[in-house]
Enzyme design. Sequence first.
Site, short mmCIF file in Angstrom:
data_model
loop_
_atom_site.label_atom_id
_atom_site.label_comp_id
_atom_site.label_asym_id
_atom_site.label_seq_id
_atom_site.Cartn_x
_atom_site.Cartn_y
_atom_site.Cartn_z
N HIS A 136 -18.63 0.13 4.24
CA HIS A 136 -17.31 0.16 4.87
C HIS A 136 -17.03 1.59 5.35
O HIS A 136 -17.28 2.56 4.63
CB HIS A 136 -16.23 -0.26 3.87
CG HIS A 136 -14.84 -0.09 4.35
ND1 HIS A 136 -13.99 0.91 3.88
CD2 HIS A 136 -14.11 -0.77 5.27
CE1 HIS A 136 -12.83 0.82 4.48
NE2 HIS A 136 -12.86 -0.19 5.33
N HIS A 182 -11.64 7.32 11.65
CA HIS A 182 -10.71 6.41 10.98
C HIS A 182 -9.35 6.60 11.63
O HIS A 182 -8.70 7.63 11.45
CB HIS A 182 -10.67 6.73 9.48
CG HIS A 182 -10.04 5.65 8.68
ND1 HIS A 182 -9.59 5.83 7.39
CD2 HIS A 182 -9.78 4.35 8.98
CE1 HIS A 182 -9.09 4.71 6.93
NE2 HIS A 182 -9.20 3.79 7.88
#
Length: 476
Positions: A136, A182
């Site tokens: 992830h 992110h």
Amino acid sequence: MSSTMRSRLRSGILRESRRPFRFQICCCRRDFYFGEVRPPSDVQLLFEDYSENGTMTIEHLRRFLVEYQKLKDATREDAMSILHSLRHHIMYRKELNVDHFFRYLLSDHNPPMAPSLGVHHDMNAPLAHYYMYTGHNSYLTGNQLSSDSSSEPIMKALRRGVRVIELDLWPDSRGKKVKVSHGNTLTSPVDLNRCLTATRDYAFIASEFPVVITFEDHLTPRLQAKVAKMVTKTLESKLHQPGTDQLAEFPSPESLKKKILISTKPPKEYLERQSSMEKEYDSAQSEELSDKEGSDQDEEEKNVFPEYKHLIAIRAGKPKGRLTNSLRIDTSKVRRLSLSEQELEEISQKHGQDLVRFTQKNLLRIYPKGTRFDSSNYDPLLGWMHGAQMVAFNMQGYGKYLWIMEGMFKANGRCGYVKKPDFLLDKDHIFDPAKPLPVKTNLKVCSPIVQNGFLYICTNKHLSLKKVMPVVGKNR
């Protein structure tokens, strides 16, 4: 062996001396009791089957490795290496007694999964039949809020055998280039091409089975076109392109060896245009474009969608509406569904069988909840129990659950794919994870720890330390 001795072996009696070793500092005193511990009865009976006159020779040990441990290619050299590992206990003898044999069973030379087995699962089933080693936010070096983004974590993950890499794609501040970061955090970006190059170069070092790159796409159609060219140019022949928009079944890991697959949502504009194609067809024929610039832009849009769309080997998407709507199965096509760990917990309480049924054909990806800022992880067993193939973990994290994940994928030759158990694939009898199963066996396990010649036994009150005395000679 006398009947009295055999009954003592079966009962697993520990013989202790009552002479304590006392350790005292000032007014505080601690007593440690030394005792002699025999191996468990089942180990002693097993030793009897592969020994003669209380000793196990090299040939006996080799036969044990072949017949009992199922190491069909075990040789006398393998047996000799085991004896060599015990040289400090057996000195120069080329045979083992029962205590030496027990010590070998607890040593690193007897791992839970033999590395020599290699890839031994059937790898010709569809991808949906396998658990996949999944990462992830694979580009992050630390926490989820302020750490740096880099291609180094991707390299490390692939060297460990991870088979699914996740990249978040965002436009830069000018909207002209693609960055990996992110979103909406303080994490620094990294160039997409560096991530793709790292994936290409390290994809098949640990395993030759396919690697999946999941794109979390936040791009405009023009930038999607750039990504399509970049992926095609960088991955070259390693890129797998299915050649069709609708797969009725996923291909097998065996057929995808040395291939890299792209998984993402199809462009929204493309899906909307497909759904209204019939309505727009007649009006499009009668409509004439008067503006040349507008005509060029329409032509560019037509070229954008096929380029990016044809990259997608595993289509992802979540239908609108209730969460349960996403578990509906389309017999004509397969897809990937992503759920957060919280959504999995919620839906598994009442729709566990629907999850299992969905994962028999489609792929289910579970990802950590957004509040795990420290890159911690969750219990993967709930996802695996419901058939989720991609239980995504923060590989830069730490802790018990990451160790469980690493232990899981040490199986099957550490290839990154582990076949799901048959009861999760049975279409006639859908497994219900919430249904209590009858207990077939009650097993009481005594698990002492032997280290540096001492046996550590934990009880509710204190830690008992016993000296392990080797047994020499025949029956006592």
